[in-house]
Motif scaffolding. Structure first.
Motif, PDB file in Angstrom:
ATOM      1  N   HIS A  66      12.685 -12.017  73.861  1.00  0.00           N
ATOM      2  CA  HIS A  66      12.925 -13.454  73.981  1.00  0.00           C
ATOM      3  C   HIS A  66      11.806 -14.232  73.283  1.00  0.00           C
ATOM      4  CE1 HIS A  66      14.866 -12.178  78.051  1.00  0.00           C
ATOM      5  NE2 HIS A  66      15.669 -11.937  77.025  1.00  0.00           N
ATOM      6  N   PRO A  67      12.137 -15.311  72.575  1.00  0.00           N
ATOM      7  CA  PRO A  67      11.094 -16.082  71.876  1.00  0.00           C
ATOM      8  C   PRO A  67      10.219 -16.878  72.833  1.00  0.00           C
ATOM      9  CG  PRO A  67      13.250 -17.104  71.586  1.00  0.00           C
ATOM     10  CD  PRO A  67      13.489 -15.800  72.280  1.00  0.00           C
ATOM     11  N   LEU A  68       8.916 -16.763  72.647  1.00  0.00           N
ATOM     12  CA  LEU A  68       7.909 -17.506  73.406  1.00  0.00           C
ATOM     13  C   LEU A  68       7.230 -18.490  72.468  1.00  0.00           C
ATOM     14  CD1 LEU A  68       7.131 -16.906  76.455  1.00  0.00           C
ATOM     15  CD2 LEU A  68       8.382 -15.050  75.325  1.00  0.00           C
ATOM     16  N   ARG A  69       6.743 -19.602  73.024  1.00  0.00           N
ATOM     17  CA  ARG A  69       6.056 -20.618  72.230  1.00  0.00           C
ATOM     18  C   ARG A  69       4.602 -20.715  72.678  1.00  0.00           C
ATOM     19  NH1 ARG A  69       9.802 -24.607  70.720  1.00  0.00           N
ATOM     20  NH2 ARG A  69       8.116 -25.757  69.673  1.00  0.00           N
ATOM     21  N   ALA A  70       3.762 -21.133  71.757  1.00  0.00           N
ATOM     22  CA  ALA A  70       2.335 -21.303  72.042  1.00  0.00           C
ATOM     23  C   ALA A  70       1.750 -22.250  71.001  1.00  0.00           C
ATOM     24  CB  ALA A  70       1.605 -19.963  72.000  1.00  0.00           C
ATOM     25  N   TRP A  71       0.605 -22.857  71.343  1.00  0.00           N
ATOM     26  CA  TRP A  71      -0.208 -23.547  70.353  1.00  0.00           C
ATOM     27  C   TRP A  71      -1.290 -22.590  69.872  1.00  0.00           C
ATOM     28  CZ3 TRP A  71       2.303 -27.469  68.865  1.00  0.00           C
ATOM     29  CH2 TRP A  71       2.805 -28.459  69.718  1.00  0.00           C
ATOM     30  N   LEU A  72      -1.571 -22.611  68.602  1.00  0.00           N
ATOM     31  CA  LEU A  72      -2.745 -21.941  68.051  1.00  0.00           C
ATOM     32  C   LEU A  72      -3.646 -23.008  67.473  1.00  0.00           C
ATOM     33  CD1 LEU A  72      -4.336 -19.375  67.162  1.00  0.00           C
ATOM     34  CD2 LEU A  72      -3.058 -19.519  64.986  1.00  0.00           C
ATOM     35  N   ARG A  73      -4.883 -23.067  67.939  1.00  0.00           N
ATOM     36  CA  ARG A  73      -5.883 -23.995  67.412  1.00  0.00           C
ATOM     37  C   ARG A  73      -7.001 -23.185  66.764  1.00  0.00           C
ATOM     38  NH1 ARG A  73      -4.593 -25.691  72.625  1.00  0.00           N
ATOM     39  NH2 ARG A  73      -3.314 -27.583  72.685  1.00  0.00           N
ATOM     40  N   LEU A  74      -7.376 -23.596  65.560  1.00  0.00           N
ATOM     41  CA  LEU A  74      -8.413 -22.897  64.808  1.00  0.00           C
ATOM     42  C   LEU A  74      -9.477 -23.891  64.365  1.00  0.00           C
ATOM     43  CD1 LEU A  74      -6.165 -20.746  62.434  1.00  0.00           C
ATOM     44  CD2 LEU A  74      -7.361 -19.945  64.474  1.00  0.00           C
ATOM     45  N   PRO A  75     -10.736 -23.516  64.425  1.00  0.00           N
ATOM     46  CA  PRO A  75     -11.774 -24.391  63.860  1.00  0.00           C
ATOM     47  C   PRO A  75     -11.595 -24.493  62.347  1.00  0.00           C
ATOM     48  CG  PRO A  75     -12.701 -22.294  64.594  1.00  0.00           C
ATOM     49  CD  PRO A  75     -11.284 -22.296  65.031  1.00  0.00           C
ATOM     50  N   ARG A  76     -11.477 -25.708  61.854  1.00  0.00           N
ATOM     51  CA  ARG A  76     -11.202 -25.916  60.432  1.00  0.00           C
ATOM     52  C   ARG A  76     -12.383 -25.429  59.581  1.00  0.00           C
ATOM     53  NH1 ARG A  76      -8.914 -31.649  59.218  1.00  0.00           N
ATOM     54  NH2 ARG A  76      -7.221 -30.646  60.403  1.00  0.00           N
ATOM     55  N   GLY A  77     -12.035 -24.635  58.575  1.00  0.00           N
ATOM     56  CA  GLY A  77     -13.053 -24.164  57.638  1.00  0.00           C
ATOM     57  C   GLY A  77     -13.858 -22.974  58.119  1.00  0.00           C
ATOM     58  N   ALA A  78     -13.564 -22.470  59.319  1.00  0.00           N
ATOM     59  CA  ALA A  78     -14.327 -21.327  59.826  1.00  0.00           C
ATOM     60  C   ALA A  78     -14.002 -20.074  59.025  1.00  0.00           C
ATOM     61  CB  ALA A  78     -14.020 -21.101  61.301  1.00  0.00           C
ATOM     62  N   GLU A  79     -15.007 -19.265  58.806  1.00  0.00           N
ATOM     63  CA  GLU A  79     -14.813 -18.004  58.118  1.00  0.00           C
ATOM     64  C   GLU A  79     -14.575 -16.910  59.146  1.00  0.00           C
ATOM     65  OE1 GLU A  79     -18.006 -17.198  55.482  1.00  0.00           O
ATOM     66  OE2 GLU A  79     -17.730 -19.052  54.314  1.00  0.00           O
ATOM     67  N   GLY A  80     -13.478 -16.177  58.994  1.00  0.00           N
ATOM     68  CA  GLY A  80     -13.144 -15.118  59.928  1.00  0.00           C
ATOM     69  C   GLY A  80     -13.914 -13.846  59.625  1.00  0.00           C
ATOM     70  N   PRO A  81     -13.647 -12.823  60.415  1.00  0.00           N
ATOM     71  CA  PRO A  81     -12.701 -12.856  61.536  1.00  0.00           C
ATOM     72  C   PRO A  81     -13.296 -13.532  62.775  1.00  0.00           C
ATOM     73  CG  PRO A  81     -13.637 -10.664  61.331  1.00  0.00           C
ATOM     74  CD  PRO A  81     -14.179 -11.462  60.179  1.00  0.00           C
ATOM     75  N   LEU A  82     -12.440 -14.291  63.475  1.00  0.00           N
ATOM     76  CA  LEU A  82     -12.871 -15.025  64.650  1.00  0.00           C
ATOM     77  C   LEU A  82     -12.525 -14.269  65.931  1.00  0.00           C
ATOM     78  CD1 LEU A  82     -11.539 -18.599  63.782  1.00  0.00           C
ATOM     79  CD2 LEU A  82     -13.919 -17.839  63.695  1.00  0.00           C
ATOM     80  N   PRO A  83     -13.340 -14.423  66.979  1.00  0.00           N
ATOM     81  CA  PRO A  83     -12.894 -13.994  68.305  1.00  0.00           C
ATOM     82  C   PRO A  83     -11.783 -14.917  68.776  1.00  0.00           C
ATOM     83  CG  PRO A  83     -14.936 -15.207  68.491  1.00  0.00           C
ATOM     84  CD  PRO A  83     -14.657 -15.071  67.012  1.00  0.00           C
ATOM     85  N   ALA A  84     -10.944 -14.433  69.678  1.00  0.00           N
ATOM     86  CA  ALA A  84      -9.783 -15.207  70.122  1.00  0.00           C
ATOM     87  C   ALA A  84      -9.763 -15.349  71.637  1.00  0.00           C
ATOM     88  CB  ALA A  84      -8.489 -14.550  69.649  1.00  0.00           C
ATOM     89  N   ILE A  85      -9.239 -16.487  72.067  1.00  0.00           N
ATOM     90  CA  ILE A  85      -8.988 -16.774  73.475  1.00  0.00           C
ATOM     91  C   ILE A  85      -7.490 -16.923  73.655  1.00  0.00           C
ATOM     92  CG2 ILE A  85      -9.307 -18.458  75.332  1.00  0.00           C
ATOM     93  CD1 ILE A  85     -11.896 -17.023  74.621  1.00  0.00           C
ATOM     94  N   VAL A  86      -6.926 -16.218  74.629  1.00  0.00           N
ATOM     95  CA  VAL A  86      -5.520 -16.412  75.019  1.00  0.00           C
ATOM     96  C   VAL A  86      -5.525 -17.058  76.391  1.00  0.00           C
ATOM     97  CG1 VAL A  86      -3.283 -15.326  75.423  1.00  0.00           C
ATOM     98  CG2 VAL A  86      -4.809 -14.403  73.664  1.00  0.00           C
ATOM     99  N   GLN A  87      -4.958 -18.253  76.478  1.00  0.00           N
ATOM    100  CA  GLN A  87      -5.003 -19.047  77.703  1.00  0.00           C
ATOM    101  C   GLN A  87      -3.601 -19.238  78.261  1.00  0.00           C
ATOM    102  OE1 GLN A  87      -6.723 -22.948  77.215  1.00  0.00           O
ATOM    103  NE2 GLN A  87      -6.729 -23.374  79.401  1.00  0.00           N
ATOM    104  N   PHE A  88      -3.516 -19.178  79.604  1.00  0.00           N
ATOM    105  CA  PHE A  88      -2.251 -19.388  80.313  1.00  0.00           C
ATOM    106  C   PHE A  88      -2.413 -20.571  81.258  1.00  0.00           C
ATOM    107  CE2 PHE A  88      -3.022 -14.892  79.456  1.00  0.00           C
ATOM    108  CZ  PHE A  88      -1.959 -14.601  78.625  1.00  0.00           C
ATOM    109  N   HIS A  89      -1.348 -21.333  81.434  1.00  0.00           N
ATOM    110  CA  HIS A  89      -1.437 -22.581  82.198  1.00  0.00           C
ATOM    111  C   HIS A  89      -1.033 -22.400  83.657  1.00  0.00           C
ATOM    112  CE1 HIS A  89       2.943 -23.131  82.162  1.00  0.00           C
ATOM    113  NE2 HIS A  89       2.938 -22.930  80.858  1.00  0.00           N
ATOM    114  N   GLY A  90      -1.214 -23.467  84.422  1.00  0.00           N
ATOM    115  CA  GLY A  90      -0.945 -23.448  85.847  1.00  0.00           C
ATOM    116  C   GLY A  90       0.534 -23.509  86.183  1.00  0.00           C
TER     117      GLY A  90
END
Length: 319
Positions: A66-90
């Protein structure tokens, strides 16, 4: 006023939860079935007035494909690879606006904010259920196969799978977090995906169900107690089903460094249920008990402590 045990008693409290013998087999087969579906990750850029962050509308496949939706926010201009946070809401909430929850991306992380299926956001739950008390907590509670949190926890594990495929993300540095229901989902994810890098469970819901049903006097736990008041003969079956979804069970299997928090005046999530999960957590762990806080469990001060604690784990090079 205190809503549960005092702090000294909380440190002594131990849950009487026992995992069913086939707990691990059930979740292994559930995740294997979900992973038979292609992740089908798709990113659509979102125009915002933000000058320091880029935002994307993300779709990926969860339970049942089933398709799930999410926002992805990235710091503009950051050089990867970046660590990631996966957040779930209340509980009953949503991923909110693209302009909300900017802390983690502003701190240098790729931030995936997942929209929980069938609640207040844009992700439907196409699976029906039998009779349930108004709300989400008892939806599909007739069996472990149909219970709604089977789908939600599987979606959460797939969210980690999805963020690891994104360009510019370091798949070895992915943390999971949330408040309330989000904290409970994050805790379950840490138990299901043993190589996540860190966990923040702030006032985690969905832990120590039997005790919560007896001492939790507000929604959502009151949904469970009122359902059982109507379905008196279902009590043993319901708690057998819930034994596959209890945060105490996931905590005893999770090993990532973890930050827990509890507000001792929390009327929504009884503090003892948080301590019940914390005491059996297998990995390195800390618990912040906020004596005069409620469900926010320390709020921004708690988040600041976790930002500082995550840094040496997720930014080991000091970046």
């Amino acid at each position: 006023m205190l809503t549960d045990l005092g702090l000294e008693a909380l440190w002594e409290y131990r849950s009487d939860y026992a995992a069913p013998p086939d707990f691990d087999e059930f979740w292994t087969s559930t995740l294997a079935e979900a992973r038979d579906h292609d992740l089908a990750v798709a990113l659509t850029p979102v125009g915002t007035p933000l000058r320091t962050l880029d935002v994307f509308d993300v779709t990926f496949a969860g339970f049942g494909g089933h398709p799930l939706r999410a926002w992805l926010r990235l710091p503009r201009g950051a050089e990867g690879p970046l660590p990631a946070i996966v957040q779930f809401h209340g509980y009953g909430g949503s991923r909110g606006s693209a302009l909300q929850e900017l802390t983690w991306a502003s701190a240098g992380y790729a931030h995936l904010q997942v929209d929980v299926r069938g609640q207040g956001g844009v992700t439907p739950d196409p699976v029906g259920s039998g009779p349930a008390y108004p709300g989400h907590l008892t939806r599909g509670i007739e069996s472990r196969e149909t219970y709604v949190y089977r789908r939600i926890f599987t979606d959460a594990a797939r969210a980690v799978d999805a963020v690891r495929t994104l360009p510019g993300v370091d798949p070895a540095r992915v943390a999971v977090l949330g408040n309330s229901q989000g904290g409970g989902i994050a805790l379950a994810t840490a138990g299901l995906v043993p190589d996540v890098a860190a966990l923040h469970a702030q006032a985690p819901f969905l832990c120590d169900f039997r005790r919560a049903s007896l001492v939790g006097g507000e929604r959502p736990y009151v949904e469970l107690s009122r359902y059982l008041a109507e379905h008196r003969d279902a009590v043993p079956r319901v708690f057998e089903v819930l034994s596959y979804f209890d945060g105490v069970g996931f905590a005893s299997r999770a090993t990532a460094p973890a930050w827990f928090s509890a507000g001792l005046m929390d009327g929504i999530v009884p503090p003892s249920t948080v301590f019940g999960a914390y005491h059996v957590y297998k990995g390195q762990k800390r618990l912040a008990a906020w004596p005069y806080n409620g469900h926010e469990a320390g709020g921004a001060d708690d988040v600041q402590a976790v930002l500082e604690g995550f840094r040496p784990i997720l930014h080991p090079d000091g970046s």
